[in-house]
Scaffold this motif. Sequence first.
Motif, PDB file in Angstrom:
ATOM      1  N   MET A  45       0.872  -1.255   0.043  1.00 43.91           N
ATOM      2  CA  MET A  45      -0.091  -0.072   0.112  1.00 43.91           C
ATOM      3  C   MET A  45       0.913   1.374  -0.007  1.00 43.91           C
ATOM      4  N   ARG A  46       0.692   2.213  -0.986  1.00 42.53           N
ATOM      5  CA  ARG A  46       1.724   3.515  -1.103  1.00 42.53           C
ATOM      6  C   ARG A  46       1.184   4.282  -0.319  1.00 42.53           C
ATOM      7  N   ALA A  47       2.013   4.932   0.686  1.00 43.33           N
ATOM      8  CA  ALA A  47       1.741   5.697   1.781  1.00 43.33           C
ATOM      9  C   ALA A  47       2.510   7.040   1.744  1.00 43.33           C
ATOM     10  N   ALA A  48       1.912   8.237   2.134  1.00 41.90           N
ATOM     11  CA  ALA A  48       2.659   9.301   2.656  1.00 41.90           C
ATOM     12  C   ALA A  48       2.743   9.462   4.126  1.00 41.90           C
ATOM     13  N   LEU A  49       3.983   9.865   4.706  1.00 45.17           N
ATOM     14  CA  LEU A  49       4.164  10.107   5.844  1.00 45.17           C
ATOM     15  C   LEU A  49       3.956  11.459   6.286  1.00 45.17           C
ATOM     16  N   VAL A  50       3.396  11.917   7.351  1.00 45.77           N
ATOM     17  CA  VAL A  50       3.258  13.245   7.717  1.00 45.77           C
ATOM     18  C   VAL A  50       3.668  13.398   9.517  1.00 45.77           C
ATOM     19  N   GLY A  51       4.795  14.340   9.460  1.00 45.50           N
ATOM     20  CA  GLY A  51       5.414  14.629  10.681  1.00 45.50           C
ATOM     21  C   GLY A  51       5.215  16.172  10.958  1.00 45.50           C
ATOM     22  N   VAL A  52       4.934  16.633  12.220  1.00 49.26           N
ATOM     23  CA  VAL A  52       4.870  18.127  12.333  1.00 49.26           C
ATOM     24  C   VAL A  52       5.955  18.282  13.536  1.00 49.26           C
ATOM     25  N   ASP A  53       7.016  19.041  13.379  1.00 46.40           N
ATOM     26  CA  ASP A  53       7.841  19.311  14.405  1.00 46.40           C
ATOM     27  C   ASP A  53       7.509  20.475  15.324  1.00 46.40           C
ATOM     28  N   PHE A  54       7.219  20.045  16.529  1.00 44.27           N
ATOM     29  CA  PHE A  54       6.598  21.074  17.411  1.00 44.27           C
ATOM     30  C   PHE A  54       7.845  21.360  18.573  1.00 44.27           C
ATOM     31  N   GLY A  55       9.062  21.272  18.157  1.00 45.64           N
ATOM     32  CA  GLY A  55      10.101  21.627  18.785  1.00 45.64           C
ATOM     33  C   GLY A  55      10.466  20.886  19.948  1.00 45.64           C
ATOM     34  N   GLN A  56      10.089  19.563  20.097  1.00 42.55           N
ATOM     35  CA  GLN A  56      10.341  18.676  21.082  1.00 42.55           C
ATOM     36  C   GLN A  56      10.674  17.438  20.772  1.00 42.55           C
ATOM     37  N   GLY A  57      12.047  17.099  21.326  1.00 42.66           N
ATOM     38  CA  GLY A  57      12.659  15.772  21.178  1.00 42.66           C
ATOM     39  C   GLY A  57      13.663  15.762  19.870  1.00 42.66           C
ATOM     40  N   ASP A  58      13.869  14.678  19.367  1.00 44.61           N
ATOM     41  CA  ASP A  58      14.663  14.619  17.880  1.00 44.61           C
ATOM     42  C   ASP A  58      13.538  14.203  17.081  1.00 44.61           C
ATOM     43  N   PHE A  59      13.308  15.150  16.226  1.00 44.74           N
ATOM     44  CA  PHE A  59      12.355  15.122  15.313  1.00 44.74           C
ATOM     45  C   PHE A  59      12.682  13.998  14.061  1.00 44.74           C
ATOM     46  N   GLY A  60      13.949  14.069  13.639  1.00 46.19           N
ATOM     47  CA  GLY A  60      14.527  13.403  12.543  1.00 46.19           C
ATOM     48  C   GLY A  60      14.458  11.849  13.013  1.00 46.19           C
ATOM     49  N   ALA A  61      14.683  11.561  14.449  1.00 48.00           N
ATOM     50  CA  ALA A  61      14.515  10.023  14.981  1.00 48.00           C
ATOM     51  C   ALA A  61      13.015   9.575  14.904  1.00 48.00           C
ATOM     52  N   SER A  62      12.233  10.662  15.130  1.00 44.04           N
ATOM     53  CA  SER A  62      10.860  10.382  15.342  1.00 44.04           C
ATOM     54  C   SER A  62      10.219   9.947  13.889  1.00 44.04           C
ATOM     55  N   ILE A  63      10.670  10.568  12.747  1.00 42.17           N
ATOM     56  CA  ILE A  63      10.257  10.281  11.587  1.00 42.17           C
ATOM     57  C   ILE A  63      10.897   8.804  11.227  1.00 42.17           C
ATOM     58  N   ASP A  64      12.114   8.855  11.360  1.00 48.20           N
ATOM     59  CA  ASP A  64      12.789   7.520  10.956  1.00 48.20           C
ATOM     60  C   ASP A  64      11.736   6.111  11.689  1.00 48.20           C
ATOM     61  N   GLU A  65      11.368   6.611  12.824  1.00 45.56           N
ATOM     62  CA  GLU A  65      10.508   5.412  13.500  1.00 45.56           C
ATOM     63  C   GLU A  65       9.365   5.058  12.803  1.00 45.56           C
ATOM     64  N   LEU A  66       8.812   6.458  12.260  1.00 41.83           N
ATOM     65  CA  LEU A  66       7.686   6.470  11.911  1.00 41.83           C
ATOM     66  C   LEU A  66       7.594   5.543  10.592  1.00 41.83           C
ATOM     67  N   MET A  67       8.630   5.544   9.727  1.00 41.77           N
ATOM     68  CA  MET A  67       8.971   4.994   8.653  1.00 41.77           C
ATOM     69  C   MET A  67       9.078   3.239   9.015  1.00 41.77           C
ATOM     70  N   LEU A  68       9.686   2.821   9.867  1.00 43.12           N
ATOM     71  CA  LEU A  68       9.791   1.651  10.277  1.00 43.12           C
ATOM     72  C   LEU A  68       8.321   1.113  10.890  1.00 43.12           C
ATOM     73  N   LEU A  69       7.751   1.819  11.276  1.00 44.74           N
ATOM     74  CA  LEU A  69       6.320   1.461  11.740  1.00 44.74           C
ATOM     75  C   LEU A  69       5.582   1.221  10.810  1.00 44.74           C
ATOM     76  N   ALA A  70       5.520   2.061   9.682  1.00 38.53           N
ATOM     77  CA  ALA A  70       4.831   2.023   8.422  1.00 38.53           C
ATOM     78  C   ALA A  70       5.217   0.718   7.610  1.00 38.53           C
ATOM     79  N   ARG A  71       6.532   0.467   7.657  1.00 38.08           N
ATOM     80  CA  ARG A  71       7.000  -0.738   6.761  1.00 38.08           C
ATOM     81  C   ARG A  71       6.540  -2.069   7.566  1.00 38.08           C
TER      82      ARG A  71
END
Length: 378
Positions: free
Chosen positions: A1-27
């Motif tokens: 299933m082809r997906a778009a991932l969406v993340g919003v940086d609210f200035g808390q924590g490591d945003f890049g690592a959070s997006i990487d984790e979302l990609m792992l979750l999606a896969r």
Amino acid sequence: MRAALVGVDFGQGDFGASIDELMLLARSAGAEPITTVTGKRSSPDAAYFVGSGKADEIGHAVQDHQLEIVIFNHALSPAQQRNLEKRLNVRVLDRTSLILDIFAQRAQSHEGKLQVELAQLQHLSTRLIRGWTHLERQKGGIGLRGPGETQLETDRRLIGERVRMLRARLAKLRKQHETQRRSRGRNNAFSVSLVGYTNAGKSTLFNALTKAGVYVADQLFATLDTTSRRVYMGEDAGNVVISDTVGFVRELPHQLVAAFRATLEETIHADLLLHVVDGASPVRMEQIEEVNAVLREIGADHIPQILVWNKIDAAGLEPAVERDEHDKIARVFISARTGEGLDLLRSSITEAAQVQREANLRPKDDTPPDAISTFTDV
């Protein structure tokens, strides 16, 4: 299933690592991430979470790449999810629903499936944006609907009945677990639970210590069901019961924590926690805190804990045991994959078992503090 991932940086924590984790979750859920849309905000938009302009940007990405689903790295309100689906004309999934879907795919045991279904129903009962008429059809429909009752009310009532039934079944299983734990207690078996962030290597370590052959994969939530094995650790420690538990993750849905309480109680009643840490992860300290937060939520934060610094082969570290200023075991550095440092970990478990045995033999009024540290800082 082809997906778009969406993340919003609210200035808390490591945003890049959070997006990487979302990609792992999606896969892990079976999606194929095609594009990622990110943005910065001070607070979520009430209607679309990301604002109307960013929602249009996501819509253009959906059309350009012919995407089938949009996955948000955040928890969406029912209204936000409904508004986004109307605007984008594709299915929208938030982080909570994504994790629930992964758990639903991975649950193998009867208890695991019950726990996942309970969590899903509790989550869906707050939104009901698509209706649950299939539950009505399973029961035949006739006679279910009261005078003047709307479809939404019917759906809520059916879900409520199913939730009550699942809770009753899980309560029965909890009693069975308690009986098993009392049996182990009569046999004086020292109980050890492996806890840690998902994909930290708990199941690999469990197999290395017990030769259990538990399923292992380089993916999030590879195993959900608690598995316990009795291991003889020599004359000094005797029999030790080691349990592998479900992995934790950032913003683990509260519905899952509540539903998996029967499974996580294996952790609550342990004599020692081996907190497995991915020593090669750049966000390992944040992951340690996430795990400790869940342990506090389930009432297991008082249990003696050893940090097991795993994957030292990838982090370029050497096997070692570290103690704090009170000579309490703080960290053990190992590689579950290569076996480096496992002898040090076994010695640490043996020492913990000896300390407890000696403490149990002393009068309660002069029992010394636990000899195991809850050390969490580097």
